[in-house]
Design an enzyme around this catalytic site. Structure first.
Site, PDB file in Angstrom:
ATOM      1  N   TYR A 139      -1.361  -1.095  10.322  1.00  0.00           N
ATOM      2  CA  TYR A 139      -1.595  -1.224   8.834  1.00  0.00           C
ATOM      3  C   TYR A 139      -0.328  -0.757   8.313  1.00  0.00           C
ATOM      4  CZ  TYR A 139      -3.709  -0.972   4.136  1.00  0.00           C
ATOM      5  OH  TYR A 139      -3.873  -1.111   2.898  1.00  0.00           O
ATOM      6  N   SER A 146       0.844  -1.110   0.004  1.00  0.00           N
ATOM      7  CA  SER A 146      -0.126   0.180  -0.037  1.00  0.00           C
ATOM      8  C   SER A 146       0.817   1.136  -0.029  1.00  0.00           C
ATOM      9  CB  SER A 146      -0.819   0.123   1.205  1.00  0.00           C
ATOM     10  OG  SER A 146      -1.388   1.487   1.326  1.00  0.00           O
TER      11      SER A 146
HETATM   12  N1  LIG Z   1      -8.546  -0.497  -1.887  1.00  0.00           N
HETATM   13  C1  LIG Z   1      -7.593   0.124  -1.610  1.00  0.00           C
HETATM   14  O1  LIG Z   1      -7.770   1.304  -1.786  1.00  0.00           O
HETATM   15  C2  LIG Z   1      -6.221  -0.366  -0.943  1.00  0.00           C
HETATM   16  C3  LIG Z   1      -5.063   0.370  -1.275  1.00  0.00           C
HETATM   17  C4  LIG Z   1      -3.975   0.205  -0.898  1.00  0.00           C
HETATM   18  C5  LIG Z   1      -3.707  -1.264  -0.668  1.00  0.00           C
HETATM   19  N2  LIG Z   1      -4.766  -1.985  -0.317  1.00  0.00           N
HETATM   20  C6  LIG Z   1      -4.539  -3.636  -0.285  1.00  0.00           C
HETATM   21  O2  LIG Z   1      -5.001  -4.398  -1.335  1.00  0.00           O
HETATM   22  C7  LIG Z   1      -5.535  -5.580  -0.785  1.00  0.00           C
HETATM   23  C8  LIG Z   1      -6.972  -5.878  -0.902  1.00  0.00           C
HETATM   24  O3  LIG Z   1      -7.559  -4.824  -0.361  1.00  0.00           O
HETATM   25  P1  LIG Z   1      -9.164  -4.663  -0.715  1.00  0.00           P
HETATM   26  O4  LIG Z   1      -9.258  -3.171  -0.639  1.00  0.00           O
HETATM   27  O5  LIG Z   1      -9.616  -5.316  -2.047  1.00  0.00           O
HETATM   28  O6  LIG Z   1      -9.923  -5.129   0.510  1.00  0.00           O
HETATM   29  P2  LIG Z   1     -11.369  -5.980   0.753  1.00  0.00           P
HETATM   30  O7  LIG Z   1     -12.364  -5.335  -0.310  1.00  0.00           O
HETATM   31  O8  LIG Z   1     -11.506  -5.800   2.146  1.00  0.00           O
HETATM   32  O9  LIG Z   1     -10.910  -7.463   0.235  1.00  0.00           O
HETATM   33  C9  LIG Z   1     -10.163  -8.330   1.171  1.00  0.00           C
HETATM   34  C10 LIG Z   1     -10.128  -9.669   0.539  1.00  0.00           C
HETATM   35  O10 LIG Z   1      -9.533 -10.477   1.467  1.00  0.00           O
HETATM   36  C11 LIG Z   1     -10.033 -11.392   1.998  1.00  0.00           C
HETATM   37  N3  LIG Z   1      -9.677 -12.034   3.474  1.00  0.00           N
HETATM   38  C12 LIG Z   1      -9.715 -11.088   4.291  1.00  0.00           C
HETATM   39  N4  LIG Z   1      -9.228 -11.802   5.328  1.00  0.00           N
HETATM   40  C13 LIG Z   1      -8.775 -13.019   5.201  1.00  0.00           C
HETATM   41  C14 LIG Z   1      -8.275 -14.034   5.559  1.00  0.00           C
HETATM   42  N5  LIG Z   1      -7.862 -13.990   6.827  1.00  0.00           N
HETATM   43  N6  LIG Z   1      -7.967 -15.201   4.821  1.00  0.00           N
HETATM   44  C15 LIG Z   1      -8.280 -15.159   3.701  1.00  0.00           C
HETATM   45  N7  LIG Z   1      -8.799 -14.238   2.935  1.00  0.00           N
HETATM   46  C16 LIG Z   1      -9.065 -12.880   3.456  1.00  0.00           C
HETATM   47  C17 LIG Z   1     -11.777 -10.840   1.845  1.00  0.00           C
HETATM   48  O11 LIG Z   1     -12.503 -12.343   1.743  1.00  0.00           O
HETATM   49  P3  LIG Z   1     -13.116 -12.533   3.170  1.00  0.00           P
HETATM   50  O12 LIG Z   1     -13.845 -11.347   3.954  1.00  0.00           O
HETATM   51  O13 LIG Z   1     -14.364 -13.479   2.892  1.00  0.00           O
HETATM   52  O14 LIG Z   1     -12.397 -13.425   3.855  1.00  0.00           O
HETATM   53  C18 LIG Z   1     -11.638 -10.350   0.461  1.00  0.00           C
HETATM   54  O15 LIG Z   1     -11.600 -11.246  -0.480  1.00  0.00           O
HETATM   55  C19 LIG Z   1      -5.212  -5.357   0.685  1.00  0.00           C
HETATM   56  O16 LIG Z   1      -3.929  -5.945   1.039  1.00  0.00           O
HETATM   57  C20 LIG Z   1      -5.002  -3.924   1.200  1.00  0.00           C
HETATM   58  O17 LIG Z   1      -4.319  -3.558   2.329  1.00  0.00           O
HETATM   59  C21 LIG Z   1      -5.990  -1.632  -1.050  1.00  0.00           C
END
Ligand SMILES: NC(=O)c1ccc[n+]([C@@H]2O[C@H](COP(=O)([O-])OP(=O)(O)OC[C@H]3O[C@@H](n4cnc5c(N)ncnc54)[C@H](OP(=O)(O)O)[C@@H]3O)[C@@H](O)[C@H]2O)c1
Length: 256
Positions: free
Chosen positions: A163, A149
């Site tokens: 985080y 991130s």
């Molecule tokens: N969106 C942004 O703006 C952004 C920016 C910077 C970095 N990121 C990074 O991108 C990645 C994805 O984020 P996102 O925004 O797409 O988040 P999200 O919509 O909350 O998706 C998270 C995913 O991870 C799964 N997950 C969560 N805990 C888990 C566990 N213990 N075991 C297996 N799967 C798990 C969730 O499914 P379940 O809940 O069913 O497990 C879901 O599929 C993360 O690493 C986040 O830090 C996101």
């Protein structure tokens, strides 16, 4: 030079943690479009199955529900994957969690949950899958892509202590593992996303108009922006990018 196949993932297998929604799903769809066989994982089985069903319109997509926040859970995912494939070309360590709380009240649970999933899991899941990644690295290199991130690079004013630390740690872990795994023909790199609409980034999802005012590009990231970066790193095109973190944020990091 023939560049027509440079970004192709035809015949490759990919395992994407957290592939049921958000950024993981964006990457899964991109990999499928480039011809990969894609395995997605998440804790909620019904949601993961449903996404795999929807993405099957674009290619071979299989749901492997698992909680990867513990070493045992990660091993369970490896075992489930091994029932389908004998090797792995691309691992995307994407599953992540966030926690915000005022400094004085920040709980241990909000530290362990986030640091375990965001930092410990990418190490131990990659370690467990290294034999499979080595097996795939024949006429091409295997890839590990860690989703970090921009909060691991510059400081987000929100009080998300665990985080920020987990993502900075993941960026350094990417460099360290890249040096070791280069010997195995496994290339390790990372992506540092800025704002992408998701359950985790509800601001980008629900208040995009407000958020985009803080982004030099004038918009939040799209599935194509994320898929493009991941396809580049996963394919032949990204073979010489080792240990680096690709910032995909519409310029936010340079403006903070
Ligand atoms: N969106 C942004 O703006 C952004 C920016 C910077 C970095 N990121 C990074 O991108 C990645 C994805 O984020 P996102 O925004 O797409 O988040 P999200 O919509 O909350 O998706 C998270 C995913 O991870 C799964 N997950 C969560 N805990 C888990 C566990 N213990 N075991 C297996 N799967 C798990 C969730 O499914 P379940 O809940 O069913 O497990 C879901 O599929 C993360 O690493 C986040 O830090 C996101």
């Amino acid at each position: 030079m023939d560049t027509t196949q440079l970004f192709s993932l035809k015949g490759r297998t990919a395992l994407i943690t957290g592939g049921s929604r958000g950024i993981g799903r964006m990457i899964a769809e991109g990999f499928l479009a480039q011809g990969a066989r894609v395995y997605i994982s998440a804790r909620k089985a019904a949601a993961c199955d449903q996404t795999a069903k929807e993405l099957s319109a674009f290619g071979h997509c299989v749901s492997l529900p698992a909680d990867v926040s513990t070493v045992e859970g990660a091993q369970g995912l490896v075992d489930a994957y091994a029932k389908h494939e004998g090797s792995l070309d691309i691992l995307v360590n994407n599953a992540g969690a966030a926690w915000g709380a005022p400094y004085a009240e920040f709980p241990e649970s909000g530290w362990d949950k986030v640091v375990d999933l965001n930092l410990k899991t990418p190490f131990f899941l990659t370690q467990a899958l290294t034999p499979m990644l080595k097996k795939a690295a024949t006429d091409h290199l295997s890839k590990v892509i860690n989703i970090a991130s921009i909060d691991g690079i510059s400081v987000n004013p929100q009080e998300t202590y665990s985080y920020a630390a987990s993502k900075a740690g993941l960026i350094q872990l990417t460099r360290r593992m890249a040096l070791r795994l280069a010997q195995e023909r496994i290339v390790v790199s990372a992506i540092a996303p800025g704002a992408f609409a998701s359950d985790m980034n509800k601001d980008a999802r629900d208040h995009g108009d407000e958020v985009k005012g803080r982004i030099p590009a004038g918009r939040i990231g799209t599935p194509e922006d994320m898929a493009g970066a991941a396809i580049y790193l996963a394919s032949r095109a990204g073979d010489y990018v080792m240990g680096s973190t690709l910032i995909v944020d519409g310029g936010v990091t340079h403006a903070r």
